[in-house]
Structures are given as structure tokens and as C-alpha cells.
Write a protein that holds these residues in place. Structure first.
Motif, PDB file in Angstrom:
ATOM      1  N   ALA A  74       0.804  -1.221   0.000  1.00  0.00           N
ATOM      2  CA  ALA A  74       0.000   0.000   0.000  1.00  0.00           C
ATOM      3  C   ALA A  74       0.834   1.267   0.000  1.00  0.00           C
ATOM      4  N   GLY A  75       2.118   1.182  -0.263  1.00  0.00           N
ATOM      5  CA  GLY A  75       2.930   2.377  -0.298  1.00  0.00           C
ATOM      6  C   GLY A  75       3.829   2.529   0.906  1.00  0.00           C
ATOM      7  N   LYS A  76       4.415   3.710   1.016  1.00  0.00           N
ATOM      8  CA  LYS A  76       5.405   3.972   2.060  1.00  0.00           C
ATOM      9  C   LYS A  76       5.202   5.375   2.610  1.00  0.00           C
ATOM     10  N   ILE A  77       5.373   5.525   3.935  1.00  0.00           N
ATOM     11  CA  ILE A  77       5.300   6.822   4.595  1.00  0.00           C
ATOM     12  C   ILE A  77       6.546   6.988   5.453  1.00  0.00           C
ATOM     13  N   ASN A  78       7.161   8.161   5.369  1.00  0.00           N
ATOM     14  CA  ASN A  78       8.284   8.497   6.240  1.00  0.00           C
ATOM     15  C   ASN A  78       7.785   9.461   7.315  1.00  0.00           C
ATOM     16  N   VAL A  79       7.808   9.010   8.554  1.00  0.00           N
ATOM     17  CA  VAL A  79       7.261   9.785   9.672  1.00  0.00           C
ATOM     18  C   VAL A  79       8.377  10.110  10.652  1.00  0.00           C
ATOM     19  N   GLY A  80       8.475  11.373  11.028  1.00  0.00           N
ATOM     20  CA  GLY A  80       9.394  11.791  12.087  1.00  0.00           C
ATOM     21  C   GLY A  80       8.597  12.153  13.321  1.00  0.00           C
ATOM     22  N   ILE A  82       8.945  13.453  17.681  1.00  0.00           N
ATOM     23  CA  ILE A  82       9.698  13.729  18.898  1.00  0.00           C
ATOM     24  C   ILE A  82       9.434  12.610  19.897  1.00  0.00           C
ATOM     25  N   MET A  83      10.299  12.500  20.882  1.00  0.00           N
ATOM     26  CA  MET A  83      10.232  11.387  21.820  1.00  0.00           C
ATOM     27  C   MET A  83       8.904  11.332  22.569  1.00  0.00           C
ATOM     28  N   ALA A  84       8.343  12.477  22.921  1.00  0.00           N
ATOM     29  CA  ALA A  84       7.118  12.497  23.716  1.00  0.00           C
ATOM     30  C   ALA A  84       5.945  11.858  22.997  1.00  0.00           C
ATOM     31  N   ALA A  85       5.960  11.858  21.658  1.00  0.00           N
ATOM     32  CA  ALA A  85       4.831  11.329  20.895  1.00  0.00           C
ATOM     33  C   ALA A  85       4.852   9.809  20.782  1.00  0.00           C
ATOM     34  N   VAL A  86       5.989   9.189  21.085  1.00  0.00           N
ATOM     35  CA  VAL A  86       6.145   7.764  20.794  1.00  0.00           C
ATOM     36  C   VAL A  86       5.315   6.857  21.702  1.00  0.00           C
ATOM     37  N   PRO A  87       5.361   6.988  23.044  1.00  0.00           N
ATOM     38  CA  PRO A  87       4.705   5.992  23.889  1.00  0.00           C
ATOM     39  C   PRO A  87       3.193   5.875  23.688  1.00  0.00           C
ATOM     40  N   ALA A  88       2.504   6.981  23.487  1.00  0.00           N
ATOM     41  CA  ALA A  88       1.055   6.927  23.391  1.00  0.00           C
ATOM     42  C   ALA A  88       0.563   7.237  21.985  1.00  0.00           C
ATOM     43  N   LEU A  89       0.728   8.473  21.537  1.00  0.00           N
ATOM     44  CA  LEU A  89       0.122   8.911  20.288  1.00  0.00           C
ATOM     45  C   LEU A  89       0.619   8.109  19.080  1.00  0.00           C
ATOM     46  N   LEU A  90       1.922   8.032  18.896  1.00  0.00           N
ATOM     47  CA  LEU A  90       2.446   7.347  17.718  1.00  0.00           C
ATOM     48  C   LEU A  90       2.195   5.845  17.789  1.00  0.00           C
ATOM     49  N   THR A  91       2.369   5.254  18.960  1.00  0.00           N
ATOM     50  CA  THR A  91       2.172   3.806  19.093  1.00  0.00           C
ATOM     51  C   THR A  91       0.729   3.424  18.789  1.00  0.00           C
ATOM     52  N   ARG A  92      -0.228   4.164  19.331  1.00  0.00           N
ATOM     53  CA  ARG A  92      -1.630   3.863  19.068  1.00  0.00           C
ATOM     54  C   ARG A  92      -1.972   4.073  17.594  1.00  0.00           C
ATOM     55  N   THR A  93      -1.443   5.135  17.032  1.00  0.00           N
ATOM     56  CA  THR A  93      -1.710   5.415  15.613  1.00  0.00           C
ATOM     57  C   THR A  93      -1.163   4.301  14.735  1.00  0.00           C
ATOM     58  N   LEU A  94       0.065   3.879  14.990  1.00  0.00           N
ATOM     59  CA  LEU A  94       0.670   2.814  14.188  1.00  0.00           C
ATOM     60  C   LEU A  94      -0.114   1.505  14.311  1.00  0.00           C
ATOM     61  N   ALA A  95      -0.569   1.201  15.512  1.00  0.00           N
ATOM     62  CA  ALA A  95      -1.335  -0.035  15.703  1.00  0.00           C
ATOM     63  C   ALA A  95      -2.610  -0.021  14.865  1.00  0.00           C
ATOM     64  N   ARG A  96      -3.318   1.110  14.852  1.00  0.00           N
ATOM     65  CA  ARG A  96      -4.551   1.211  14.071  1.00  0.00           C
ATOM     66  C   ARG A  96      -4.280   1.193  12.575  1.00  0.00           C
ATOM     67  N   VAL A  97      -3.247   1.937  12.150  1.00  0.00           N
ATOM     68  CA  VAL A  97      -2.927   2.003  10.729  1.00  0.00           C
ATOM     69  C   VAL A  97      -2.504   0.630  10.213  1.00  0.00           C
ATOM     70  N   ARG A  98      -1.755  -0.106  11.010  1.00  0.00           N
ATOM     71  CA  ARG A  98      -1.335  -1.443  10.595  1.00  0.00           C
ATOM     72  C   ARG A  98      -2.525  -2.383  10.443  1.00  0.00           C
ATOM     73  N   ARG A  99      -3.528  -2.227  11.308  1.00  0.00           N
ATOM     74  CA  ARG A  99      -4.725  -3.056  11.157  1.00  0.00           C
ATOM     75  C   ARG A  99      -5.487  -2.690   9.883  1.00  0.00           C
ATOM     76  N   MET A 100      -5.523  -1.393   9.567  1.00  0.00           N
ATOM     77  CA  MET A 100      -6.231  -0.918   8.386  1.00  0.00           C
ATOM     78  C   MET A 100      -5.468  -1.245   7.101  1.00  0.00           C
ATOM     79  N   SER A 101      -4.137  -1.090   7.127  1.00  0.00           N
ATOM     80  CA  SER A 101      -3.302  -1.276   5.932  1.00  0.00           C
ATOM     81  C   SER A 101      -2.071  -2.084   6.310  1.00  0.00           C
ATOM     82  N   PRO A 102      -2.224  -3.403   6.454  1.00  0.00           N
ATOM     83  CA  PRO A 102      -1.107  -4.223   6.943  1.00  0.00           C
ATOM     84  C   PRO A 102       0.110  -4.221   6.026  1.00  0.00           C
ATOM     85  N   LEU A 104       1.220  -1.519   4.423  1.00  0.00           N
ATOM     86  CA  LEU A 104       1.812  -0.186   4.378  1.00  0.00           C
ATOM     87  C   LEU A 104       3.167  -0.192   5.078  1.00  0.00           C
ATOM     88  N   LEU A 105       4.179   0.320   4.396  1.00  0.00           N
ATOM     89  CA  LEU A 105       5.520   0.413   4.982  1.00  0.00           C
ATOM     90  C   LEU A 105       5.688   1.785   5.618  1.00  0.00           C
TER      91      LEU A 105
END
Length: 302
Positions: A74-80, A82-102, A104-105
Motif C-alpha cells: 500500500a505504499g510507504k510513509i516516512n514519519v518523524g 519527537i520522543m514524547a509522541a512515541v509511547p502513546a500517540l504514535l504507538t496507538r496510531t501505528l497499531a490502528r494504521v497497521r490493522r487498516m493497511s497491513p 503499508l511500509l
């Protein structure tokens, strides 16, 4: 060197000279300073070189994305981020996106805002979860999302670990681990010390790497400033202790930054929409987050 440039393009040098002259005529200004043994870009040429690199990167990115689509991905996304976003916001987002588009790189780069924003400007990132200043937002689309809070941490066996109430001055006898001076968090930390009439600790190591930070804390009596969400994860595993001090340095919100010069792919737009939804979930439960922070400080005091 125009001769070598012509050889790279498999054209004659006069043809390369003509192409460069046409380019400079189009923009109405010389782009290179000519010297006896070659030439170098002037200030206008440097801008052109940067945009040319972005164009080449976009073409490469397009070729990769088309190849992956043809292969059933499904394509590729380059995401940067900051450290504060990783434990909650980014982790939850990645989990949902992976379920929607397994298929997607997603490539993740964790760094400070002052590193992520130039990478975004140069086209090396599609999305940056960062905290740009008002001045740094020029050329970007920016949407604030989540407030960031930080705390001071130390090893579980640090002499200050069981202190119930500390002042900033109490911490100055210990060496510190701080982010690099160019990062937004570090600038706010320096301001916090200045407002307290204190100098930023001279005995310090500067790094934005959380692995280096936690390793140094574990083996020394150093102190460090990290986002509360990050501290909670490590404190729950007994790897560090949050010190009982109010260390509000007024960081404000971090959010989504994208380049105004870049068109977002459908995958990027979908990723951003999930980011927004997860950010709303995080910010709509302020009492729960305050309770989590109080619990962290209670464990520190106990």
C-alpha cells in the motif's frame, strides 16, 4: 565541474553549458559562481540545488511507491516524531494504521524538532510530529495536537529517589543529561533555570537518545529531563524514579507538520486522520492523565 556533470548526463559539454544558461535565463539570475577550476552555487543556486534534490527524492519515492503498489503493498510513509509522541500517540496510531493497511511500509525517525523540521523541508519526511516555533512554521502546514509535560528522573537507587519534596536548587549538585541546545525542550529548560535565578548545570551530557539517557541514568547518579509519558513506562519497570519536583517548563503542544510544497499521498492523509483521532482520545481524558502523573510522582515519593 561542468565537464563531469555533462559526462554524468551523457551529453556534450556545450549542451550542458546551454542547459545551464537556459536555466539561469528562466530564473533571471546567475545560479553559480564561475572559477578557473570549476564553479560553485551562489545563494540562488543553493536554493535551486535544494529544490532539485527534493524533486529527485520525490521521483525516487514515486518509483518506490508504484513498485510496491504493483507488488500488492500500500505504499510507504516516512514519519518523524519527537520522543514524547512515541509511547502513546504514535504507538496507538501505528497499531490502528497497521490493522487498516497491513502492507503499508512506515519508516519512523525519532529525533528533536530542530532535526525533524529540516528533514521535512528537504522532502526526507512526509510527516513530522514536532513542535515548531512560530518562525519555524513558515513553509509548513501545522496543526497542534497534544500538550507535553516533562519531569526529572534518576536511577531507582539515587540519593534523591525517595525525597518527598525537592526544589530546583537541590538538584544542582548532580550531573545532568539534557537535550542538545538547539532543541525546543532544551531552550525551555534553560529558560526555567534562568527564571529561577540559576545557571543551566555545567556538568552535563547532551543527547536526545532515550536509550543513551536511560543507560547513563542506570549506571550513574545523573539526572535527566524526559517526557512524562516516557518516564511512566520506564518507572513502571523499575528502571528509573521520577523525582518529586514540579518541573513545568512550559513546552506547550506538539502537533502535525507537513510541507506546503508537498502533496500528501492517500496513505499520508489516512495516517494523519488517525493521528488526529488518537490525539482527541488522549486530550479528552485530562483527568486520567493528571491521575497518571500524580501516580508517577507518588511512586517517586514512596
Amino acid at each position: 565541474n561542468l565537464r563531469r556533470a555533462a559526462a554524468e548526463l551523457h551529453i556534450a559539454q556545450p549542451a550542458a553549458t546551454k542547459l545551464l544558461q537556459e536555466l539561469e535565463s528562466t530564473f533571471g539570475t546567475p545560479l553559480f559562481e564561475r572559477h578557473p577550476r570549476g564553479m560553485e552555487p551562489n545563494v540562488y543556486g543553493e536554493v535551486m540545488v535544494r529544490h532539485a534534490r527534493m524533486m529527485l527524492f520525490n521521483l525516487t519515492h514515486a518509483r518506490e511507491e508504484l513498485s510496491m503498489l504493483k507488488a500488492g503493498t500500500a505504499g510507504k510513509i516516512n514519519v518523524g516524531a519527537i520522543m514524547a509522541a512515541v509511547p502513546a500517540l504514535l504507538t496507538r496510531t501505528l497499531a490502528r494504521v497497521r490493522r487498516m493497511s497491513p502492507r503499508l511500509l512506515v519508516h519512523i525517525q525519532v529525533d528533536t524538532s530542530d532535526v525533524l523540521l529540516p528533514a521535512l523541508r528537504d522532502g526526507l519526511l512526509d510527516i513530522a510530529i514536532a513542535r515548531p516555533t512560530e518562525e519555524e512554521r513558515r513553509g509548513f502546514r501545522y496543526e497542534p495536537l497534544v500538550p507535553e509535560h516533562v519531569c526529572v528522573v534518576a536511577a531507582a537507587d539515587h540519593p534523591l529517589a525517595n525525597s518527598r519534596r525537592l526544589a530546583l536548587r537541590d538538584l544542582l549538585q548532580w550531573p545532568w543529561i539534557l537535550q542538545p541546545p538547539t532543541s525546543p525542550m532544551r531552550r525551555q529548560i534553560d529558560l526555567l533555570f534562568q527564571r529561577a535565578g540559576l545557571a543551566t548545570p555545567e556538568e552535563r551530557i547532551e543527547t536526545a537518545n532515550i536509550l543513551a539517557t536511560t543507560s547513563l541514568i542506570a549506571g550513574t547518579h545523573m539526572l535527566a529531563v524526559v517526557p512524562v509519558e516516557v518516564a511512566q513506562q520506564f518507572a513502571a519497570k523499575g528502571m528509573l524514579r521520577v523525582l518529586a519536583i514540579d518541573f513545568d517548563c512550559g513546552l506547550g503542544n506538539y502537533g502535525i507538520a507537513t510541507s506546503e510544497a508537498q502533496l500528501l499521498s492517500p496513505a499520508c492523509s489516512r495516517f494523519i486522520e488517525v493521528l488526529r483521532e488518537e490525539a482527541r482520545r488522549l486530550t479528552q481524558a485530562p483527568s486520567a492523565r493528571r491521575g497518571a502523573r500524580r501516580a508517577t510522582h507518588t511512586r517517586a515519593a514512596n
